[in-house]
Design an enzyme around this catalytic site. Structure first.
Site, PDB file in Angstrom:
ATOM      1  N   TYR A  85      -9.052 -10.778 -62.362  1.00 39.71           N
ATOM      2  CA  TYR A  85      -8.235 -11.869 -61.818  1.00 39.71           C
ATOM      3  C   TYR A  85      -7.467 -11.389 -60.584  1.00 39.71           C
ATOM      4  CZ  TYR A  85      -4.201 -15.013 -61.438  1.00 39.71           C
ATOM      5  OH  TYR A  85      -3.215 -15.839 -60.958  1.00 39.71           O
ATOM      6  N   SER A 167       5.684 -18.082 -58.211  1.00 38.16           N
ATOM      7  CA  SER A 167       4.538 -18.976 -58.405  1.00 38.16           C
ATOM      8  C   SER A 167       4.836 -20.037 -59.462  1.00 38.16           C
ATOM      9  CB  SER A 167       3.333 -18.146 -58.847  1.00 38.16           C
ATOM     10  OG  SER A 167       2.318 -18.979 -59.372  1.00 38.16           O
ATOM     11  N   GLN A 188       7.030 -21.581 -55.123  1.00 42.72           N
ATOM     12  CA  GLN A 188       5.690 -22.015 -54.697  1.00 42.72           C
ATOM     13  C   GLN A 188       5.229 -23.117 -55.639  1.00 42.72           C
ATOM     14  OE1 GLN A 188       2.620 -21.034 -56.666  1.00 42.72           O
ATOM     15  NE2 GLN A 188       1.639 -22.624 -55.443  1.00 42.72           N
ATOM     16  N   TYR A 190       2.515 -25.730 -57.212  1.00 43.54           N
ATOM     17  CA  TYR A 190       1.239 -26.394 -57.476  1.00 43.54           C
ATOM     18  C   TYR A 190       1.638 -27.699 -58.133  1.00 43.54           C
ATOM     19  CZ  TYR A 190      -1.505 -22.079 -56.859  1.00 43.54           C
ATOM     20  OH  TYR A 190      -2.108 -20.961 -56.347  1.00 43.54           O
ATOM     21  N   THR A 217       1.324 -25.007 -51.846  1.00 41.31           N
ATOM     22  CA  THR A 217       0.058 -24.312 -51.545  1.00 41.31           C
ATOM     23  C   THR A 217      -1.067 -25.326 -51.417  1.00 41.31           C
ATOM     24  OG1 THR A 217       0.804 -22.309 -52.633  1.00 41.31           O
ATOM     25  CG2 THR A 217      -1.565 -22.563 -52.378  1.00 41.31           C
ATOM     26  N   ARG A 226     -14.571 -18.123 -58.636  1.00 43.86           N
ATOM     27  CA  ARG A 226     -14.098 -16.748 -58.853  1.00 43.86           C
ATOM     28  C   ARG A 226     -15.118 -15.926 -59.651  1.00 43.86           C
ATOM     29  NH1 ARG A 226      -8.034 -17.480 -58.820  1.00 43.86           N
ATOM     30  NH2 ARG A 226      -7.796 -18.586 -56.849  1.00 43.86           N
ATOM     31  N   LYS A 303       1.574 -23.515 -47.518  1.00 41.56           N
ATOM     32  CA  LYS A 303       0.904 -22.206 -47.621  1.00 41.56           C
ATOM     33  C   LYS A 303      -0.603 -22.429 -47.676  1.00 41.56           C
ATOM     34  CE  LYS A 303       0.775 -18.021 -50.453  1.00 41.56           C
ATOM     35  NZ  LYS A 303      -0.468 -18.156 -51.223  1.00 41.56           N
ATOM     36  N   HIS A 327      -5.137 -17.311 -49.054  1.00 41.34           N
ATOM     37  CA  HIS A 327      -4.907 -17.052 -50.476  1.00 41.34           C
ATOM     38  C   HIS A 327      -5.461 -15.680 -50.886  1.00 41.34           C
ATOM     39  CE1 HIS A 327      -3.509 -19.761 -53.868  1.00 41.34           C
ATOM     40  NE2 HIS A 327      -3.786 -18.657 -54.517  1.00 41.34           N
ATOM     41  N   ASP A 358      -0.140 -13.779 -44.348  1.00 42.13           N
ATOM     42  CA  ASP A 358      -0.480 -12.918 -45.486  1.00 42.13           C
ATOM     43  C   ASP A 358      -1.983 -12.787 -45.622  1.00 42.13           C
ATOM     44  OD1 ASP A 358      -1.727 -14.535 -47.721  1.00 42.13           O
ATOM     45  OD2 ASP A 358       0.117 -15.688 -47.531  1.00 42.13           O
ATOM     46  N   VAL A 361      -2.442  -7.276 -45.876  1.00 41.62           N
ATOM     47  CA  VAL A 361      -1.376  -6.428 -45.322  1.00 41.62           C
ATOM     48  C   VAL A 361      -1.170  -5.236 -46.262  1.00 41.62           C
ATOM     49  CG1 VAL A 361       1.069  -6.305 -44.708  1.00 41.62           C
ATOM     50  CG2 VAL A 361      -0.242  -8.387 -44.209  1.00 41.62           C
ATOM     51  N   GLY A 381       0.593  -9.627 -51.455  1.00 35.24           N
ATOM     52  CA  GLY A 381       0.227 -10.058 -52.798  1.00 35.24           C
ATOM     53  C   GLY A 381      -0.160  -8.869 -53.656  1.00 35.24           C
ATOM     54  N   ARG A 382      -1.425  -8.454 -53.555  1.00 34.29           N
ATOM     55  CA  ARG A 382      -1.937  -7.411 -54.449  1.00 34.29           C
ATOM     56  C   ARG A 382      -1.138  -6.098 -54.417  1.00 34.29           C
ATOM     57  NH1 ARG A 382      -6.317 -10.146 -52.377  1.00 34.29           N
ATOM     58  NH2 ARG A 382      -7.602 -11.250 -53.883  1.00 34.29           N
TER      59      ARG A 382
HETATM   60  C1  LIG Z   1      -3.693 -12.389 -58.703  1.00 32.59           C
HETATM   61  C2  LIG Z   1      -3.202 -13.295 -57.627  1.00 32.59           C
HETATM   62  C3  LIG Z   1      -2.576 -14.473 -57.976  1.00 32.59           C
HETATM   63  C4  LIG Z   1      -2.091 -15.328 -56.993  1.00 32.59           C
HETATM   64  N1  LIG Z   1      -1.411 -16.450 -57.375  1.00 32.59           N
HETATM   65  C5  LIG Z   1      -0.951 -17.279 -56.415  1.00 32.59           C
HETATM   66  C6  LIG Z   1      -0.192 -18.422 -56.784  1.00 32.59           C
HETATM   67  O1  LIG Z   1       0.059 -18.669 -57.958  1.00 32.59           O
HETATM   68  N2  LIG Z   1       0.212 -19.248 -55.795  1.00 32.59           N
HETATM   69  C7  LIG Z   1      -0.052 -18.996 -54.463  1.00 32.59           C
HETATM   70  O2  LIG Z   1       0.326 -19.790 -53.602  1.00 32.59           O
HETATM   71  N3  LIG Z   1      -0.715 -17.889 -54.102  1.00 32.59           N
HETATM   72  C8  LIG Z   1      -1.162 -17.027 -55.035  1.00 32.59           C
HETATM   73  N4  LIG Z   1      -1.833 -15.896 -54.659  1.00 32.59           N
HETATM   74  C9  LIG Z   1      -2.040 -15.610 -53.219  1.00 32.59           C
HETATM   75  C10 LIG Z   1      -0.911 -14.742 -52.650  1.00 32.59           C
HETATM   76  O3  LIG Z   1       0.288 -15.459 -52.561  1.00 32.59           O
HETATM   77  C11 LIG Z   1      -1.265 -14.238 -51.248  1.00 32.59           C
HETATM   78  O4  LIG Z   1      -1.620 -15.329 -50.440  1.00 32.59           O
HETATM   79  C12 LIG Z   1      -2.372 -13.196 -51.225  1.00 32.59           C
HETATM   80  O5  LIG Z   1      -2.350 -12.400 -52.383  1.00 32.59           O
HETATM   81  C13 LIG Z   1      -2.216 -12.311 -49.994  1.00 32.59           C
HETATM   82  O6  LIG Z   1      -3.263 -11.436 -49.886  1.00 32.59           O
HETATM   83  P1  LIG Z   1      -3.206  -9.892 -50.389  1.00 32.59           P
HETATM   84  O7  LIG Z   1      -3.360  -9.935 -51.864  1.00 32.59           O
HETATM   85  O8  LIG Z   1      -4.365  -9.302 -49.684  1.00 32.59           O
HETATM   86  O9  LIG Z   1      -1.887  -9.308 -49.958  1.00 32.59           O
HETATM   87  C14 LIG Z   1      -2.295 -15.020 -55.629  1.00 32.59           C
HETATM   88  C15 LIG Z   1      -2.928 -13.821 -55.277  1.00 32.59           C
HETATM   89  C16 LIG Z   1      -3.369 -12.960 -56.260  1.00 32.59           C
HETATM   90  C17 LIG Z   1      -4.018 -11.677 -55.852  1.00 32.59           C
END
Ligand SMILES: Cc1cc2nc3c(=O)[nH]c(=O)nc-3n(C[C@H](O)[C@H](O)[C@H](O)COP(=O)(O)O)c2cc1C
Length: 430
Positions: A85, A167, A188, A190, A217, A226, A303, A327, A358, A361, A381-382
């Site tokens: 995930y 989130s 954020q 949904y 978002t 996925r 977003k 995302h 994003d 980065v 994010g990650r």
């Molecule tokens: C496991 C995971 C869950 C995410 N959940 C959400 C979320 O609930 N809402 C949202 O707007 N973005 C979500 N994102 C996207 C992040 O906010 C972000 O846009 C993205 O992770 C940035 O890229 P990076 O992981 O390369 O830094 C999620 C990303 C990951 C990896």
């Protein structure tokens, strides 16, 4: 006999190789000394070569040299389905790779002989000042990575003074997250795609809890495919049904709508008094966004904007800020880096609203590049989830500290003592 001789010669070569040090070299020497002509000797030696090339995983957050050091530790500690995930994107994950590649297409043009003995990386977003331009982006279901999930992240955000975006599918309520953060955070959203009345309840709750902005978002409205998540879930020996009523994830869906038990563990989707339904018709559009803006007193950001046209529409409609984002490669498989979309999004925004970039980065150099191209701030994010999965709050704090240190270093090296001094001339296409 010739096989045995070849093997011996190969082992002797390995034993003398500078690739090996300490234990590994001693092990190869023992093999050579025994001259064991066993069938698996060669395999073992090859494994040693492989092992010697892997960096040793860090044992403490403090040992990390960069944010990547947290990834293998987190991978070992997070169940494989949950890892899928986190790590996965859509289809063949090409957009995740594109996001990193996008930064590699830019080079720095450092300016010399500027006094950068003091570097100030602070930025202002919607009237509030932050010590760094690094935003903790929304990531769902954080207790899938660590028992304290968003709470640990909120505590780290507090310790390091970062803006945190929570989130909708967080495993901690906004009330608890704000208490742990000790300050407002951004929420954020949904929306409830079927019931406007429920969306309004969420918005009211977020306002009452003290959030300072709503980030809607817009890049997952059509769902996403996925595959890595599904493949990882299939390799997980545990039974998904123990926790997720709908069973394992399926291709083409961002979540599992049949997973009522899973949904019941999402605080922001539960605990509302029953109200008459107000059914939605179709997917959200700009008209829907207007409805949201008219409903809330909070500033609304979008977003997932990646085009000039949509950035223009957002400005025209009074949107207060944008996340230029795909995302993290988890929405459509556009194969376009978010940083490649940044110039046109900035053109559409015309400097009227902040644009946060994003996706991919991972280094201070990436932060600097995004700001030089014109972004107001960046989101991660990650990387912070690697820190969370590896060492909890301490890991998140260390990821934030490393990125800040790297960013300040690059600013100093490039002759930009403040964010305002970072210019487009500091980067050049490679
Ligand atoms: C496991 C995971 C869950 C995410 N959940 C959400 C979320 O609930 N809402 C949202 O707007 N973005 C979500 N994102 C996207 C992040 O906010 C972000 O846009 C993205 O992770 C940035 O890229 P990076 O992981 O390369 O830094 C999620 C990303 C990951 C990896």
């Amino acid at each position: 006999m010739s096989d045995v001789q070849d093997r011996r010669r190969f082992l002797a070569f390995l034993a003398a190789s500078p690739l090996f040090a300490g234990e590994a070299q001693a092990a190869v020497r023992r093999l050579v000394a025994r001259e064991a002509p066993r069938r698996d000797t060669l395999d073992f030696a090859v494994q040693l070569v492989d092992a010697s090339r892997q960096p040793t995983p860090i044992r403490r957050a403090a040992d990390a040299l960069d944010v990547f050091d947290f990834e293998p530790v987190a991978e070992r500690r997070i169940p494989i389905a949950h890892w899928g995930y986190l790590a996965g994107g859509t289809d063949d994950d090409a957009t995740i790779a594109a996001n990193r590649d996008g930064f590699a297409r830019w080079a720095l043009r450092p300016r010399r002989l500027v006094d950068t003995s003091r570097v100030d990386a602070s930025v202002t977003l919607l009237g509030q000042r932050w010590p760094t331009p690094i935003v903790i982006n929304p990531v769902g279901y954080q207790r899938a990575f660590h028992p304290l999930g968003e709470l640990a992240v909120a505590r780290a955000a507090r310790a390091k003074e970062h803006l945190q975006v929570l989130s909708t599918v967080s495993t901690t309520s906004i009330e608890d997250a704000i208490a742990a953060r000790g300050a407002p955070l951004w929420y954020q959203l949904y929306h409830d795609a079927g019931d406007w009345a429920r969306t309004k309840q969420i918005v009211r709750r977020v306002e009452a809890a003290g959030a300072s902005a709503i980030v809607f978002t817009v890049d997952l409205l059509a769902g996403s495919n996925r595959e890595t998540l599904v493949r990882s879930a299939r390799r997980d020996p545990r039974n998904c049904l123990t926790c997720h009523e709908g069973g394992p994830p399926v291709p083409g869906m961002t979540g599992n709508v049949a997973d009522r038990r899973g949904q019941s563990r999402i605080p922001m989707l539960n605990g509302y008094p029953p109200v008459p339904r107000e059914p939605e018709v179709g997917l959200a559009t700009w008209e829907w966004v207007k409805r949201l803006q008219d409903t809330t007193t909070l500033p609304v950001l979008l977003k997932g904007i990646v085009t000039k046209e949509d950035a223009e529409l957002a400005v025209a409609q009074g949107i207060r800020g944008l996340f230029c984002s795909n995302h993290g490669g988890r929405a459509e498989n556009s194969r376009r880096a978010s940083v490649a979309s940044l110039p046109e999004v900035l053109e559409g925004a015309q400097g009227k609203i902040p644009v946060i970039l994003d996706g991919g980065v991972r280094r201070g150099t990436d932060v600097f590049t995004a700001l030089a191209l014109g972004a107001t701030a960046v989101g991660i994010g990650r990387p912070y989830i690697w820190g969370l999965g590896a060492f909890g709050q301490e890991g998140v704090e260390m990821v934030l500290a490393i990125l800040r240190k790297e960013t300040e270093l690059v600013m100093a090296q490039c002759g930009a003592p403040s964010i305002a001094r970072i210019t487009r001339a500091h980067v050049v296409a490679r």
